[in-house]
Enzyme design. Structure first.
Site, PDB file in Angstrom:
ATOM      1  N   CYS A 386      24.623  28.649  46.674  1.00 32.43           N
ATOM      2  CA  CYS A 386      25.125  27.939  47.852  1.00 32.43           C
ATOM      3  C   CYS A 386      24.814  26.455  47.680  1.00 32.43           C
ATOM      4  O   CYS A 386      24.286  26.037  46.650  1.00 32.43           O
ATOM      5  CB  CYS A 386      24.533  28.500  49.141  1.00 32.43           C
ATOM      6  SG  CYS A 386      22.748  28.312  49.305  1.00 32.43           S
ATOM      7  N   HIS A 551      20.698  24.926  57.930  1.00 38.93           N
ATOM      8  CA  HIS A 551      19.713  24.199  57.131  1.00 38.93           C
ATOM      9  C   HIS A 551      20.371  22.931  56.609  1.00 38.93           C
ATOM     10  O   HIS A 551      21.584  22.762  56.705  1.00 38.93           O
ATOM     11  CB  HIS A 551      19.204  25.058  55.970  1.00 38.93           C
ATOM     12  CG  HIS A 551      20.304  25.644  55.122  1.00 38.93           C
ATOM     13  ND1 HIS A 551      20.940  26.820  55.450  1.00 38.93           N
ATOM     14  CD2 HIS A 551      20.883  25.218  53.975  1.00 38.93           C
ATOM     15  CE1 HIS A 551      21.864  27.098  54.537  1.00 38.93           C
ATOM     16  NE2 HIS A 551      21.854  26.134  53.644  1.00 38.93           N
TER      17      HIS A 551
END
Length: 630
Positions: A386, A551
């Site tokens: 990711c 995040h």
């Protein structure tokens, strides 16, 4: 293989074929619209008849659009090189026909891409240094020329024969007034997400040929008619129950004005009996078009009422609007009777389950076009990647690792990392579909699988059969990460970092709340919150099963002081795009200190079907803390 497995395999194959077929047409809808506008304006029966300007539409439908489709099909198989050879091959089938060769381009485009790919696989490594460009150019030209001749001599006549048979069958149905019967197949097919394949793969080629001859075609409006779906949604607005009734008005706007028909599919999946409303409605709409001589000049895509009106030729407005109104009325009446007689309790379970079924059918993991692992080679290294490598990929890797362990696969390393840090020896890389270009650039040697959710996907199913074929399963457990997560560190998640019973807010506000807890706890600097919002703008941090893990992006690592997590419980949920998160987990990670908790969460969500219910109904922070840490 049991019957359920066979059925699932057939269903998935049909869906893959449908996606591939629509993938050749959808990128080129602009060309269809341009052709439709030129035709609607300048043909003798158009709004501004002009014989000189009308000549521009002929080459577009005869050459441009088929070549674009052929290129797109070849490119889907083997990137730009496959697209070029696919276009060359398509030119051959176009030259041998006097009708728009859409079906021929859908055959020759992918075939051209496949043939040049096989050639490169066989000879690329044996090309002498310095001769690569020469060989590549001449091989593409020679193979393209051979395929063009094959298309001209063999494929073209076959397609023309099939076209004549199909046209005769359609004319037969029209002559005996049975054309409405196609709705018996079309309406259920749409619910299985074959809408684009049906519309662009079947009706568009027939419709364009009719449109050239008669100035319009009702085939453009068989699948695209928004009436059947609109009637069902209006029935839910008045007679639905629970969340289905509450969400229906918004779905009406998206479906009817936006043209996104998929929005009503979950309502049908929730109550399949509603197909008894869709099918008669579709039949009545087609019958109305046939009786009143309606139709469109070109495809209406998306199927919005605005697109339908824009593609309506002069003199057909009444017929087309009547077809939409009739279809809406029929589906509304029948759906209302079904809903009023239903004993449904009105809870949210049915609609949520239907949405999950829809998501599982439409958002299957999609493998990249190129199989780079030689058959027989043992798969040893799988990477979940990711943007930042700290959240979604960690949970996806943990969930897959758990499934592999249960299946008994051995000697397979499954780890996670940031896109830019994918190791050179990675064989298979799983990443979000919006990161596809970056992932392939970072690891060109690997095969790639792209998903929309890191937890809700079919990656294991895609890989399991190949792994069984390529590597012998042993009795010792494996599928472990290269670097095991550190032992649980109680400072990463503290009970005071868990907030429960929060009121619903926007997803931006939820992210800010999660980030502020991290700031107040001394885990991150204040600028980290802005990085969390930037990350959400790029790709949703919703990972599936009612959980979102916001995040910071990859540029925010310098803002992290220590690994930490914050957990927010929203019993009524927070919307992340089309999804609803009940648990929002803010993440700041240094190294792998936080991975133990993320692994626990991923395992819990994967193994416990009631995990989301337990989490959103927890009455104390201690309950959530224990679930995440033990």
């Amino acid at each position: 293989m049991n019957e359920n497995a066979k059925t699932n395999t057939i269903q998935e194959s049909i869906q893959v074929f449908g996606r591939f077929l629509s993938g050749m047409v959808m990128p080129n809808i602009g060309a269809f619209i341009a052709w439709g506008l030129l035709t609607a304006l300048f043909i003798p029966t158009g709004w501004l008849p002009n014989e000189y300007l009308a000549k521009a539409s002929g080459p577009m439908v005869q050459w441009l659009i088929p070549l674009l489709i052929g290129y797109s099909g070849g490119r889907a198989v083997y990137d730009h090189r496959g697209g070029v050879v696919g276009a060359i091959a398509t030119a051959g089938v176009i030259a041998g026909a006097d009708i728009p060769m859409f079906l021929g381009s859908m055959i020759m485009g992918p075939l051209g891409g496949w043939v040049i790919k096989k050639f490169d696989d066989a000879f690329q490594e044996s090309i002498p240094a310095g001769f690569e460009m020469l060989v590549n150019n001449f091989s593409a030209g020679i193979i393209g020329a051979i395929l063009a001749v094959l298309a001209y001599v063999v494929v073209g006549p076959i397609v023309l024969g099939l076209n004549n048979i199909l046209r005769a069958a359609v004319e037969f149905l029209v002559n005996i007034n049975l054309i409405p019967l196609v709705s018996i197949l079309v309406e259920p097919g749409k619910i299985l997400f074959l809408n684009n394949a049906i519309n662009h793969g079947i009706f568009t080629p027939i419709g364009i040929q009719e449109s050239q001859n008669f100035g319009k075609s009702l085939f453009f409006l068989i699948e695209a008619n928004p009436g059947p779906g609109l009637g069902v949604l209006l029935a839910f607005c008045l007679f639905g129950k629970g969340s289905a009734k509450g969400s229906a008005p918004g779905a009406v706007i998206i479906h009817f004005l936006g043209g996104i028909h998929e929005i009503y599919f979950p309502y049908i999946l929730m109550k399949p009996m509603l197909l008894l409303a869709l099918i008669p409605a579709g039949m009545c709409g087609v019958l109305t078009l046939h009786i009143l001589n309606g139709g469109l000049i070109a495809p209406a895509s998306p199927g919005s009422i605005f697109a339908v009106l824009a593609m309506t030729p002069k003199g057909a407005y009444f017929a087309n609007i009547a077809a939409v109104v009739v279809a809406t009325a029929v589906s509304f009446i029948i759906a209302s009777i079904i809903l009023k007689s239903s004993k449904d309790t009105g809870d949210n379970t049915a609609l949520e389950a239907a949405k999950a079924d829809m998501k599982s059918m439409k958002n299957l993991g999609k493998a990249s076009n190129e199989n780079k692992i030689i058959p027989g080679t043992q798969i040893k290294k799988i990477i979940y990647a990711c943007d930042a490598g700290m959240g979604s990929s960690a949970m996806g890797a943990s969930a897959l690792r758990n499934k592999f362990k249960k299946a008994g696969f051995t000697n397979i390393s499954i780890t996670n990392c940031a896109i830019e840090n994918i190791p050179a020896d990675a064989q298979i890389v799983v990443s979000h579909e919006k990161l596809a270009e970056r992932a392939e650039k970072a690891s060109p040697q690997a095969e790639h699988i792209f998903v929309t959710d890191f937890l809700q996907n079919n990656v294991f199913d895609l890989l399991a059969q190949r792994i069984r074929q390529n590597s012998a399963a042993a009795d010792v457990p494996a599928a472990v990460p290269d670097d095991k997560p550190a032992a649980f560190n109680g400072s990463v998640l503290k009970i005071e970092n868990i907030k429960i019973g929060l009121n619903t807010v926007s997803h931006d506000e939820a992210i800010k709340m999660a980030g502020q807890i991290l700031v107040d706890g001394g885990y991150v600097n204040n600028d980290y919150i802005a990085a969390m919002l930037r990350r959400e703008e790029q790709i949703s941090t919703y990972i599936g099963k009612g959980v979102s893990i916001p995040h910071g992006d990859s540029s925010a690592k310098g803002e992290i002081k220590a690994s930490g997590l914050s957990v927010l419980q929203f019993p009524q949920g927070v919307k992340f795009g089309d999804e609803t998160a009940y648990i929002v987990i803010g993440i700041a990670g240094i190294g792998n200190e936080h991975l133990t908790i993320l692994s626990n969460i991923a395992t819990m969500l994967d193994e416990n079907e009631n995990a989301v219910t337990i989490l959103k109904n927890a009455k104390t922070p201690q309950e959530i803390y224990d679930l995440f840490t033990k």
